[in-house]
Design a protein around this motif. Structure first.
Motif, mmCIF file in Angstrom:
data_model
loop_
_atom_site.group_PDB
_atom_site.id
_atom_site.type_symbol
_atom_site.label_atom_id
_atom_site.label_comp_id
_atom_site.label_asym_id
_atom_site.label_seq_id
_atom_site.Cartn_x
_atom_site.Cartn_y
_atom_site.Cartn_z
ATOM 1 N N UNK A 71 2.123 33.877 -2.291
ATOM 2 C CA UNK A 71 1.882 33.696 -0.852
ATOM 3 C C UNK A 71 1.846 32.235 -0.423
ATOM 4 N N UNK A 72 2.631 31.377 -1.076
ATOM 5 C CA UNK A 72 2.515 29.949 -0.763
ATOM 6 C C UNK A 72 3.286 29.574 0.507
ATOM 7 N N UNK A 73 4.449 30.173 0.717
ATOM 8 C CA UNK A 73 5.219 29.845 1.920
ATOM 9 C C UNK A 73 5.748 28.428 1.922
ATOM 10 N N UNK A 74 6.222 27.958 0.777
ATOM 11 C CA UNK A 74 6.644 26.561 0.682
ATOM 12 C C UNK A 74 8.130 26.366 0.385
ATOM 13 N N UNK A 75 8.755 27.351 -0.267
ATOM 14 C CA UNK A 75 10.086 27.091 -0.816
ATOM 15 C C UNK A 75 11.118 26.816 0.274
ATOM 16 N N UNK A 76 11.076 27.558 1.396
ATOM 17 C CA UNK A 76 12.045 27.330 2.468
ATOM 18 C C UNK A 76 11.931 25.917 3.022
ATOM 19 N N UNK A 77 10.704 25.541 3.404
ATOM 20 C CA UNK A 77 10.480 24.201 3.949
ATOM 21 C C UNK A 77 10.798 23.143 2.901
ATOM 22 N N UNK A 78 10.461 23.435 1.644
ATOM 23 C CA UNK A 78 10.706 22.491 0.562
ATOM 24 C C UNK A 78 12.195 22.261 0.343
ATOM 25 N N UNK A 79 12.969 23.346 0.359
ATOM 26 C CA UNK A 79 14.425 23.225 0.213
ATOM 27 C C UNK A 79 15.001 22.357 1.325
ATOM 28 N N UNK A 80 14.524 22.584 2.550
ATOM 29 C CA UNK A 80 15.024 21.817 3.687
ATOM 30 C C UNK A 80 14.755 20.330 3.471
ATOM 31 N N UNK A 81 13.554 19.997 3.024
ATOM 32 C CA UNK A 81 13.213 18.588 2.806
ATOM 33 C C UNK A 81 14.049 17.995 1.667
#
Lengths: 331, 269
Positions: free
Chosen positions: B132-142
């Motif tokens: 439930x971290x919700x980080x990979x999408x935003x992380x990929x974008x960065x």
């Protein structure tokens, strides 16, 4: 190597005041900083800051980083990522606290990846480890079926914090704070907001309600949300909420969704109707003082979480419950 | 505009819909377990992300590549993505990928995306159904220097751009974004379609492409546990004790009335 010290809170402003979540972050941040013998800084970047800069000081910030934004910039997560990065470069904090809000859910991870730092999202507890002086970040995982404790391997330590998980504490208007201006960050991303659509929700606002009446998958359709649930809510002056299935099925607007990926509520009284009590839903309401459950399945998980329960079909239980409440409350 | 090249990141996870009481922590390995008869699934939000891509291809055409990272992935689980219509499945599969966190996952995925034959949109679920971290999408974008639009409930390709309905606290907003971009998808988008027989047959014939860390030019220190930025120190389940007072009656209606009386007695209303 740069020395990271102190706590930085990334504030949010609502209606010319610090958001309640920001007040909670400052309460928590002040505690952590006092334990470390260090300072608290707060970013207030808004198009309509009102009194929030002074409020940040009163809530424990020793330094407030401010930026006046246009309305468009204030609504752009990319602008807030850039401002947060700028404030972190200036303040070099050991700990960064961000609300696990609509903004924070995007800001936290983007900031961490931009800085090469680590972020733990949706934390419900933050403690200083007495030996290492680093932060132990606790977050629910597996939809709330377990808790995990994390430590950051890279600085700064960033946490997004679940709303209503921390207490705000009392403001002290005489607490001194210096104000530092951040440089403007233009919105450069090829992202354009074409239209904003507010979904009409009448009655008491969910997050502020002291009583919430919620319906679940067992409601079976949209109808109970307009009839028996609404009638019960009206008698109790309550807001109506829902678990995820009614929102995904279009029985109730998404704005009513309470849970891990919806809103977090912590009312005095939470009435869960035809809700099985999946961990993902409980994540949004387990802070309620009293939970009342009405469910036809005596084995439903909600009865492990509730303080009062009735086993029965809501179609049979609710009208009589509502009628009796009406009598008792008009006496 | 040429056909959109879409990438969908899908994670194989323990079934989040399994009964809460069946989740047990293995304290030694700090991993969650379910009884072996409960099959793993594609993360629910990742399924919505895949559905978003399929809907675009229904209307505008395009190619869908599914990326998944893990070790010993169950082929019948992850090949569901092919059965519902994805064109290609790429697995980042190796023992070295075990115990990745959001950082080491997004880092490896970013390398895999760059190894593909171009991309216009990367879809991710809003968060994984396990951590439930919700980080990979935003992380990929960065990591890729792309814009990201989170919490999409509808995505359309319009005149070479994406038009996205993004969920916000009191409704939604319509956003237009240039490609390439990352989009994270939330549950209101709707369920993943069922596989039809033709799709299942076609999927059976397709073999996933498998890439190891070396194929991506990654050192083993950059992936899996060594590549983490967030260290897991403890995984535990707090003990829950039922404390529910059951209110009864001759029938359900009477129980309802008695509940009102009981709440009044307890001064809760």
């Amino acid at each position: 190597m740069k020395e990271y010290k102190g706590v930085l809170v990334y504030g949010e402003v609502a209606g010319g005041k610090l958001s309640s979540t920001t007040c909670e972050l400052l309460g928590c941040g002040r505690k952590l900083a006092d334990e470390l013998g260090q300072n608290v800084a707060c970013v207030v970047a808004s198009d309509a800051p009102g009194d929030s800069v002074a409020e940040a000081g009163a809530r424990g910030a020793d330094a407030v980083y401010t930026a006046e934004l246009t309305k468009d910039a204030a609504g752009s997560a990319a602008v807030h990522v850039a401002l947060a990065a700028q404030a972190i470069a200036a303040a070099a904090p050991a700990v960064v606290l961000i609300g696990h809000t609509a903004l924070g859910r995007e800001l936290g991870p983007r900031l961490a990846f931009r800085l090469g730092a680590a972020v733990a999202t949706d934390c419900i507890d933050l403690q200083i480890d007495p030996d290492s002086k680093t932060v132990v970040m606790t977050k629910p995982v597996y939809g709330g079926n377990a808790l995990a404790e994390f430590a950051a391997r890279a600085a700064p330590q960033i946490a997004t914090v679940r709303p209503k998980a921390m207490s705000a504490g009392e403001p002290n208007p005489s607490h001194p704070a210096e104000t530092i201006q951040l440089a403007a960050e233009p919105a450069t991303e090829p992202v354009k907001v074409l239209e904003r659509v507010q979904e009409e929700v009448t009655g008491v606002k969910l997050e502020d309600a002291s009583v919430v009446v919620s319906g679940g998958r067992g409601a079976g359709g949209a109808e109970p949300f307009g009839t028996v649930l609404k009638e019960l809510a009206d008698v109790l002056h309550a807001a109506v909420g829902a678990s995820r299935p009614p929102c995904d099925n279009g029985w109730a607007p998404e704005a009513l969704h309470i849970g891990l990926t919806g809103k977090i509520v912590a009312p005095d009284l939470y009435v869960a109707v035809a809700i099985s009590g999946a961990s993902q839903h409980m994540a949004g309401c387990s802070g309620s003082k009293t939970i009342v459950a009405i469910n036809k399945d005596a084995e439903a998980n909600i009865f492990l979480e509730a303080n009062y329960g009735v086993v029965g079909k809501f179609e049979d239980v609710l009208p009589a419950f509502t009628q009796k409440l009406r009598e008792l409350l008009t006496d | 505009m040429s056909d959109l090249r879409m990438v969908v990141c899908c994670k194989q996870v323990l079934d989040p819909e399994a009964p809460p009481s069946s989740f047990k922590v293995d304290a030694k390995t700090m991993r969650m377990t379910l009884p072996p008869d409960i099959k793993q699934v594609i993360g629910q939000y990742d399924e919505f992300a895949l559905e978003a891509a399929l809907r675009i291809r229904d209307k505008a055409g395009g190619k869908i590549t599914v990326l998944s990272l893990g070790n010993n992935m169950a082929r019948d689980v992850i090949k569901k993505s092919l059965a519902v219509g994805a064109d290609e499945l790429v697995l980042l599969e190796d023992a070295a990928f075990e115990d990745s966190d959001s950082w080491s996952t997004a880092y490896a995925l970013s390398k895999a995306v760059q190894k593909l034959d171009g991309y216009d949109v990367i879809f991710c679920g809003r968060q994984s159904s396990d951590w439930d971290a919700g980080q990979v999408g935003a992380g990929l974008a960065e990591l890729l220097g792309l814009p990201v639009v989170t919490l999409a409930r509808k995505v359309e390709a319009v005149d070479g751009k994406l038009r996205i309905e993004q969920v916000i606290p009191d409704g939604y907003q319509v956003i237009e974004v240039d490609t390439p971009a990352v989009v994270t998808v939330t549950s209101e988008l709707g369920n993943l379609r069922y596989a039809i027989l033709k799709g299942i047959m076609a999927a059976a014939r397709k073999q996933p492409i498998v890439w190891t860390p070396a194929d991506l030019g990654l050192d083993t220190t950059e992936v899996g546990e060594p590549g983490r930025r967030l260290q897991l120190n403890r995984l535990f389940q707090p003990v829950k004790e039922a404390h529910c007072e059951m209110v009864e009656g001759e029938n359900a209606a009477e129980a309802g009335a008695n509940l009102a009386i009981r709440l009044r007695e307890a001064k809760l209303i």
